[in-house]
Scaffold this active site. Structure first.
Site, PDB file in Angstrom:
ATOM      1  N   ASP A 292       0.862  -1.181   0.000  1.00  0.00           N
ATOM      2  CA  ASP A 292       0.000   0.000   0.000  1.00  0.00           C
ATOM      3  C   ASP A 292       0.902   1.236   0.000  1.00  0.00           C
ATOM      4  O   ASP A 292       2.013   1.180  -0.515  1.00  0.00           O
ATOM      5  CB  ASP A 292      -0.954  -0.032   1.192  1.00  0.00           C
ATOM      6  CG  ASP A 292      -2.294   0.643   0.882  1.00  0.00           C
ATOM      7  OD1 ASP A 292      -2.265   1.838   0.528  1.00  0.00           O
ATOM      8  OD2 ASP A 292      -3.345  -0.003   0.978  1.00  0.00           O
ATOM      9  N   HIS A 315       2.358   1.809  -3.221  1.00  0.00           N
ATOM     10  CA  HIS A 315       1.375   2.704  -3.823  1.00  0.00           C
ATOM     11  C   HIS A 315       1.820   4.157  -3.724  1.00  0.00           C
ATOM     12  O   HIS A 315       1.002   5.069  -3.857  1.00  0.00           O
ATOM     13  CB  HIS A 315       0.003   2.530  -3.164  1.00  0.00           C
ATOM     14  CG  HIS A 315      -0.644   1.209  -3.454  1.00  0.00           C
ATOM     15  ND1 HIS A 315      -1.905   0.877  -2.997  1.00  0.00           N
ATOM     16  CD2 HIS A 315      -0.205   0.120  -4.142  1.00  0.00           C
ATOM     17  CE1 HIS A 315      -2.212  -0.353  -3.404  1.00  0.00           C
ATOM     18  NE2 HIS A 315      -1.199  -0.830  -4.099  1.00  0.00           N
TER      19      HIS A 315
END
Length: 486
Positions: A292, A315
């Protein structure tokens, strides 16, 4: 006959020409000097109760990030005491910890914490060469200042949801609460054992045939600092968290340096460092790879400095999401500089929900190297996690955003620049300077996307960003209607 003159005999060696003994006073002086020095030496020997010395943490940092200059700005942080303290050491093994990786050592850690908490500049030592398993624990204060939690061994939670005690919260593992001037450091590893948590069928695409089954789907954050101040985190390897690796909530004065955080690229919701409602934060010289955001900045964050961080796969680095459930979110004075982002779904991102209020202001993204990154620079005011969101008119106000010296390569599956601003609350005062992004492989994508975004190009960008509007929108004079933070 003139009598011969006899040559006078020389004076003795210990006298002068007049026969005075010159060594005698010197001897007296030396005797007095020796007596004085002996008295001083005697005075330096005091009795001290023998105490166990803390092995100096001298953490072995992960490899240096690709860009690691000396920061020219340091947030206003009262850095905790030097973690190398040997005044008083509380070794968890002395309190009954076994360290075989399977025995529950929670009681020993709690006892060592209580003892260390009561002593100024104490060190709670998790020794090397052992693996200590403890259950969800809150290490609460207030404690005497200068407390060091030094992990030189391996510290781990129960292995997966089936082993998690039913009486314990499944939302958090290590919690540091109401502390001031505290350091978490060491040469060891905090191992999250998150694999079985990631495979729960309520996690994204982990159900039958790639589905996502309904929750609840609680998973523990590995390390949480809550309502604390003047904190330092350094040297450790933190890996494989069931959910967020490190979270700061309601804190002020946070210094993070030379930390390595890692989990697999497809591990869900494993943000590296998450901060919310936290002020005066510095994150430096660290490496983060996960499933993430490397670093996520939530509502209520002010004065955050991020520098010399290597991020990816991940991310990217995100501000948000903000404004969920029509909430107000205020974020300001964020600096991200001298950072490498590689093999990531996003680069630097601002994401807000429709219907929110508040503002995101004074954000600087500078000197960032991108390698094979989708959405290198993205503002998304239509963020929706479940695909069932409805259009709303209010929005978090985004303004004063600078992108300077952003260079590298992008994944051609998405345009490298994407500014999707609210229909009713435009993004304003966006500055683009020395932005040069080329395709990692494939053909050049030359259509950056802009919607209701206003700003200036100080230099020509690659690819060209002709969709950025000049000036200010007419509604700028009514910005107070949007709930901008004061």
């Amino acid at each position: 006959m003139t009598p011969s003159l006899a040559k006078p005999l020389p004076p003795p060696l210990n006298t002068n020409f007049y026969g005075v003994n010159v060594f005698f006073p010197m001897k007296i002086f030396l005797v007095i000097l020796l007596l004085v020095n002996w008295s001083n030496v005697e005075g330096r020997y005091h009795y001290h109760k023998k105490q166990k010395k803390a092995p100096p943490p001298a953490p072995v940092p992960p490899p240096d990030p690709i860009i690691s200059p000396t920061p020219d700005y340091t947030p206003i942080i009262s850095v905790p005491s030097d973690p190398v303290q040997d005044d008083c050491v509380f070794d968890v093994a002395d309190y009954g910890a076994i360290g075989d990786g399977s025995t529950d050592d929670t009681a020993a850690f709690v006892a060592a914490w209580k003892a260390a908490c009561a002593v100024e500049s104490a060190t709670l030592l998790v020794p090397s060469g052992c693996t200590f398993m403890i259950t969800s624990t809150i290490f609460s204060g207030p404690c005497k200042p200068g407390l060091v939690f030094q992990v030189d061994g391996i510290l781990t939670p129960p292995a997966g949801p089936d082993c998690w005690p039913k009486k314990d919260s499944a939302k958090q593992w290590l919690v540091f609460y109401k502390l001031n001037n505290m350091t978490l450091t060491g040469t060891g590893t905090i191992e999250g054992s998150g694999k079985d948590w990631w495979e729960l069928p309520c996690k994204p695409h982990r159900g039958p045939n790639g589905s996502t089954l309904p929750g609840p789907c609680d998973s523990p954050t590995l390390i949480r600092f809550f309502m604390s101040s003047n904190l330092a985190l350094s040297g450790l390897r933190i890996q494989n968290s069931p959910m967020f690796h490190v979270k700061f909530d309601g804190c002020e004065g946070v210094f993070i340096d030379k930390v390595s955080i890692s989990s697999p690229k497809l591990s869900p919701n494993t943000d590296g460092i998450h901060i919310e409602n936290t002020k005066s934060v510095g994150i430096y010289n660290s490496m983060i790879s996960n499933g993430d955001d490397c670093i996520s900045i939530g509502p209520g964050c002010v004065d955050v400095d991020i520098e010399a961080v290597t991020c990816g796969p991940s991310h990217g680095i995100s501000i948000g999401s903000l404004g969920v459930h029509n909430s107000e979110a205020c974020v300001s004075n964020i600096s991200v500089r001298n950072v490498m982002i590689h093999d990531s779904d996003n680069g630097v991102r601002i994401k807000t929900w429709q219907g929110g209020a508040g503002s995101v202001t004074a954000i600087a993204f500078e000197n960032i190297q991108m390698e094979n990154v989708r959405n290198c620079a993205i503002i998304d005011q239509y963020y929706c996690a479940n695909k069932n969101c409805v259009n709303q008119t209010s929005a978090v106000y985004v303004r004063d955003i600078t992108y300077r010296n952003i260079k590298g390569t992008y994944d051609v599956r998405s345009p490298p620049i994407h500014f999707a601003c609210s229909d009713t609350v435009a993004c304003t005062n966006i500055t683009m300077s020395e932005v040069e992004l080329l395709p990692f492989e494939g053909e050049l994508v030359d259509d950056p996307f802009c919607w209701n975004a206003y700003g200036v190009q100080e230099t020509l960008t690659i690819p060209p960003i002709d969709c950025l509007r000049d000036g200010m929108p007419e509604s700028e004079s009514d910005k107070f209607l949007y709930g901008e933070c004061t």
